[in-house]
Design an enzyme around this catalytic site. Structure first.
Site, PDB file in Angstrom:
ATOM      1  N   PHE A   1      -3.895   9.945  -3.206  1.00  0.00           N
ATOM      2  CA  PHE A   1      -3.097  11.171  -3.136  1.00  0.00           C
ATOM      3  C   PHE A   1      -4.020  12.379  -3.346  1.00  0.00           C
ATOM      4  CE2 PHE A   1       1.318  12.855  -3.606  1.00  0.00           C
ATOM      5  CZ  PHE A   1       1.036  14.138  -4.023  1.00  0.00           C
TER       6      PHE A   1
ATOM      7  N   HIS B   1      -3.593  17.548  -9.559  1.00  0.00           N
ATOM      8  CA  HIS B   1      -2.802  16.359  -9.247  1.00  0.00           C
ATOM      9  C   HIS B   1      -2.946  15.399 -10.414  1.00  0.00           C
ATOM     10  CE1 HIS B   1      -2.261  12.214  -7.436  1.00  0.00           C
ATOM     11  NE2 HIS B   1      -1.066  12.729  -7.624  1.00  0.00           N
TER      12      HIS B   1
ATOM     13  N   PHE C   1       1.686   5.540   0.399  1.00  0.00           N
ATOM     14  CA  PHE C   1       1.758   6.519   1.483  1.00  0.00           C
ATOM     15  C   PHE C   1       0.375   7.014   1.924  1.00  0.00           C
ATOM     16  CE2 PHE C   1       3.082  11.103   2.553  1.00  0.00           C
ATOM     17  CZ  PHE C   1       3.552  10.771   3.802  1.00  0.00           C
ATOM     18  N   ASN C   2      -0.469   7.307   0.952  1.00  0.00           N
ATOM     19  CA  ASN C   2      -1.724   7.978   1.294  1.00  0.00           C
ATOM     20  C   ASN C   2      -2.812   7.038   1.771  1.00  0.00           C
ATOM     21  OD1 ASN C   2      -1.251  10.892   0.814  1.00  0.00           O
ATOM     22  ND2 ASN C   2      -0.477  10.034  -1.100  1.00  0.00           N
TER      23      ASN C   2
ATOM     24  N   GLU D   1       0.830  -1.214   0.000  1.00  0.00           N
ATOM     25  CA  GLU D   1       0.000   0.000   0.000  1.00  0.00           C
ATOM     26  C   GLU D   1       0.862   1.260   0.000  1.00  0.00           C
ATOM     27  OE1 GLU D   1      -3.031  -0.244  -0.561  1.00  0.00           O
ATOM     28  OE2 GLU D   1      -3.534  -2.285   0.057  1.00  0.00           O
TER      29      GLU D   1
HETATM   30  N1  LIG Z   1       5.641  14.281  -5.111  1.00  0.00           N
HETATM   31  C1  LIG Z   1       4.615  13.642  -5.685  1.00  0.00           C
HETATM   32  N2  LIG Z   1       4.548  12.316  -5.562  1.00  0.00           N
HETATM   33  C2  LIG Z   1       3.506  11.687  -6.143  1.00  0.00           C
HETATM   34  C3  LIG Z   1       2.502  12.388  -6.836  1.00  0.00           C
HETATM   35  N3  LIG Z   1       1.605  11.503  -7.282  1.00  0.00           N
HETATM   36  C4  LIG Z   1       2.026  10.299  -6.859  1.00  0.00           C
HETATM   37  N4  LIG Z   1       3.187  10.407  -6.175  1.00  0.00           N
HETATM   38  C5  LIG Z   1       3.986   9.322  -5.578  1.00  0.00           C
HETATM   39  O1  LIG Z   1       3.360   8.090  -5.820  1.00  0.00           O
HETATM   40  C6  LIG Z   1       2.691   7.644  -4.662  1.00  0.00           C
HETATM   41  C7  LIG Z   1       1.255   7.364  -5.032  1.00  0.00           C
HETATM   42  O2  LIG Z   1       0.725   6.429  -4.242  1.00  0.00           O
HETATM   43  P1  LIG Z   1      -0.409   6.779  -3.174  1.00  0.00           P
HETATM   44  O3  LIG Z   1       0.075   7.816  -2.261  1.00  0.00           O
HETATM   45  O4  LIG Z   1      -0.802   5.497  -2.573  1.00  0.00           O
HETATM   46  O5  LIG Z   1      -1.611   7.373  -3.978  1.00  0.00           O
HETATM   47  P2  LIG Z   1      -2.438   6.757  -5.180  1.00  0.00           P
HETATM   48  O6  LIG Z   1      -2.282   7.787  -6.246  1.00  0.00           O
HETATM   49  O7  LIG Z   1      -3.819   6.440  -4.735  1.00  0.00           O
HETATM   50  O8  LIG Z   1      -1.738   5.418  -5.623  1.00  0.00           O
HETATM   51  P3  LIG Z   1      -2.025   3.860  -5.216  1.00  0.00           P
HETATM   52  O9  LIG Z   1      -1.724   3.690  -3.762  1.00  0.00           O
HETATM   53  O10 LIG Z   1      -1.070   3.111  -6.103  1.00  0.00           O
HETATM   54  O11 LIG Z   1      -3.462   3.574  -5.511  1.00  0.00           O
HETATM   55  C8  LIG Z   1       2.773   8.749  -3.624  1.00  0.00           C
HETATM   56  O12 LIG Z   1       2.865   8.312  -2.324  1.00  0.00           O
HETATM   57  C9  LIG Z   1       4.035   9.490  -4.077  1.00  0.00           C
HETATM   58  O13 LIG Z   1       5.173   8.867  -3.572  1.00  0.00           O
HETATM   59  C10 LIG Z   1       2.616  13.804  -6.929  1.00  0.00           C
HETATM   60  O14 LIG Z   1       1.802  14.494  -7.507  1.00  0.00           O
HETATM   61  N5  LIG Z   1       3.695  14.374  -6.333  1.00  0.00           N
END
Ligand SMILES: Nc1nc2c(ncn2[C@@H]2O[C@H](COP(=O)(O)OP(=O)(O)OP(=O)(O)O)[C@@H](O)[C@H]2O)c(=O)[nH]1
Ligand SMILES: *[C@@H]1O[C@H](CO)[C@@H](O)[C@H](O)[C@H]1NC(C)=O
Length: 421
Positions: free
Chosen positions: A382, A284, A51-52, A49
């Site tokens: 995110f 985003h 970060f978010n 999973e």
């Molecule tokens: N700095 C930055 N990092 C991003 C951005 N979009 C995605 N990431 C990176 O990619 C990760 C995306 O995973 P999540 O935080 O779980 O969010 P999500 O877009 O729902 O992705 P999944 O968990 O794969 O469903 C983030 O934690 C960041 O490390 C962004 O706009 N800026």
């Protein structure tokens, strides 16, 4: 004995008494979670999973701890951040404490929390009971009910039982944990469905819940959800860096944007429409794995640019801040397609050293959340976290719950998870 020596001795006795009484007072005044009575809950989330979503699981477990506090004094031990799949700038095996990202005093205003490294300093890497949460492996019976049962482990886990000391051992967060007991638990229900389990075993001073994403929110979108969410304020150093960037690059500050917040989040209830936001729109734009995994919901760069241009025009603005995980050449391509100034945040090596990709993610989120208008990516956690930040600051919902459309003709906008209590 000379009289001066007697005086010195008397003084010493007095001072010792004074120190003793003082420390007694302190002990009593911090009774909640004092060494003697505290119980510790540790947890983790499926390593796959991001970060978010992990931040979301924190809210579920924080509110479980809140309920546990009706029975005993519980402290939530925070799992360090590391080995995240998306974090390309952090070497495997490097972990960041929660204070790198969040304001600890603010978290502590909702429940009592503690960094894992501080737990280990006091108790060693020892835990009384560990439960690996899992879904039921059995045939779906059709009627959903809250329940949990001890069951054989469905998935493999990395802990091994060593006969010679009758203890489970396993590597977690760069530390070899020692657990006296380990069980697998099939669960169907909410975080608070585990209350009987946790309150029953009152000889277990420390309990570790693995795969905590298995349980649902007790009260998603409700008052407790939002209180826990509001307590997750960002670390001051990240706020400051985002503030500097907003000021220098985007002509944005909290006074003009009407985004000032009280020092203590408990002092106000957010009100819709009070926040204005800085003179830029924010996007985003989730790329990489999402482009393939959600093919029909993720726009091409051309289609994204078209939508950005429309929003800029409608909002009478000329600047768009883009938070994205896209490779640099995609950002450059987008830049040529946008009819306005495209701004991205580029972290210094110092920021990367302090908090790695997590720090950059949060700075991107802070900047996005302060814009006049925000649009995100379909089903990205995110983007959801940015929407929550905007809700907390009091933006009009129309400027927050938006997403870019892909090639799918039907483009449903995100649900409006409003603060409404
Ligand atoms: N700095 C930055 N990092 C991003 C951005 N979009 C995605 N990431 C990176 O990619 C990760 C995306 O995973 P999540 O935080 O779980 O969010 P999500 O877009 O729902 O992705 P999944 O968990 O794969 O469903 C983030 O934690 C960041 O490390 C962004 O706009 N800026
Ligand atoms: C943009 O400007 C036009 C014309 O001045 C005005 O009618 C409209 O309300 C403005 N839109 C916003 C969102 O401020």
């Amino acid at each position: 004995m000379s009289s001066s020596l007697v005086k010195i001795l008397l003084c010493l006795v007095c001072f010792t008494l004074f120190v003793y009484v003082r420390s007694k007072e302190e002990e009593e005044s911090c009774e909640l979670g004092s060494e003697r009575s505290a119980r510790y809950l540790l947890y983790d989330v499926n390593p796959g999973e991001g970060f978010n979503l992990r931040r979301d699981v924190y809210l579920r477990i924080a509110n479980l701890v809140r309920k546990l506090n009706q029975f005993d004094n519980w402290v939530l031990v925070l799992p360090p951040w590391g080995n995240l799949y998306h974090w390309r700038n952090v070497p495997r095996g490097t972990y960041f404490p929660w204070k790198a990202y969040f304001d600890m005093p603010s978290l502590n205003k909702w429940i009592q929390v503690m960094e894992f490294e501080d737990y280990v300093k006091v108790h060693g890497p020892r835990i009384r009971s560990a439960y690996v949460l899992q879904h039921y492996d059995e045939e779906w019976s059709g009627n959903w009910q809250e329940k949990y049962d001890e069951r054989p482990c469905v998935n493999e886990h990395s802990f091994i039982f060593r006969e010679e000391d009758e203890i489970w051992h396993g590597m977690k967060w760069g530390t070899v944990l020692e657990m006296q007991q380990l069980k697998c638990l099939s669960v169907q229900g909410y975080a608070s469905s585990l209350l009987p389990l946790l309150t029953k075993e009152d000889d277990s001073r420390s309990i570790y819940l693995r795969r905590s994403e298995t349980v649902l929110h007790d009260d998603f979108g409700g008052q407790w959800y939002w209180s826990a969410r509001r307590s997750m304020r960002f670390a001051a150093s990240l706020l400051k860096e985002a503030q500097r960037f907003r000021h220098e690059v985007l002509n944005s500050d909290d006074t003009h944007d009407k985004t000032q917040v009280k020092d203590d989040w408990r002092d106000t209830k957010p009100e819709h429409g009070t926040a204005l936001g800085g003179p830029y729109i924010s996007v985003h734009l989730r790329r990489r794995d999402f482009v393939h995994a959600r093919n029909s919901e993720i726009p091409s760069l051309k289609k994204a640019a078209k939508q950005i241009n429309q929003i800029l025009k409608r909002e009478n603005l000329t600047t768009v801040f883009v938070a994205t995980d896209a490779p640099a050449q995609e950002v450059e391509e987008l830049r040529t397609l946008v009819e306005g100034v495209l701004v991205v945040y580029e972290p210094s090596t110092e920021v990367l050293q302090r908090g790695g990709d997590g720090a950059v993610a949060i700075i991107d989120q802070i900047i996005c959340s302060h814009a006049r208008y925000f649009t995100g990516t379909y089903e990205s956690t995110f983007s959801f976290r940015i929407q929550e930040e905007r809700e907390i600051m009091g933006f009009q919902v129309e400027t927050t719950f938006n997403r870019l459309c892909g090639k799918n003709a039907k483009c449903e906008q995100p649900a409006k998870w409003k603060i409404s209590y």
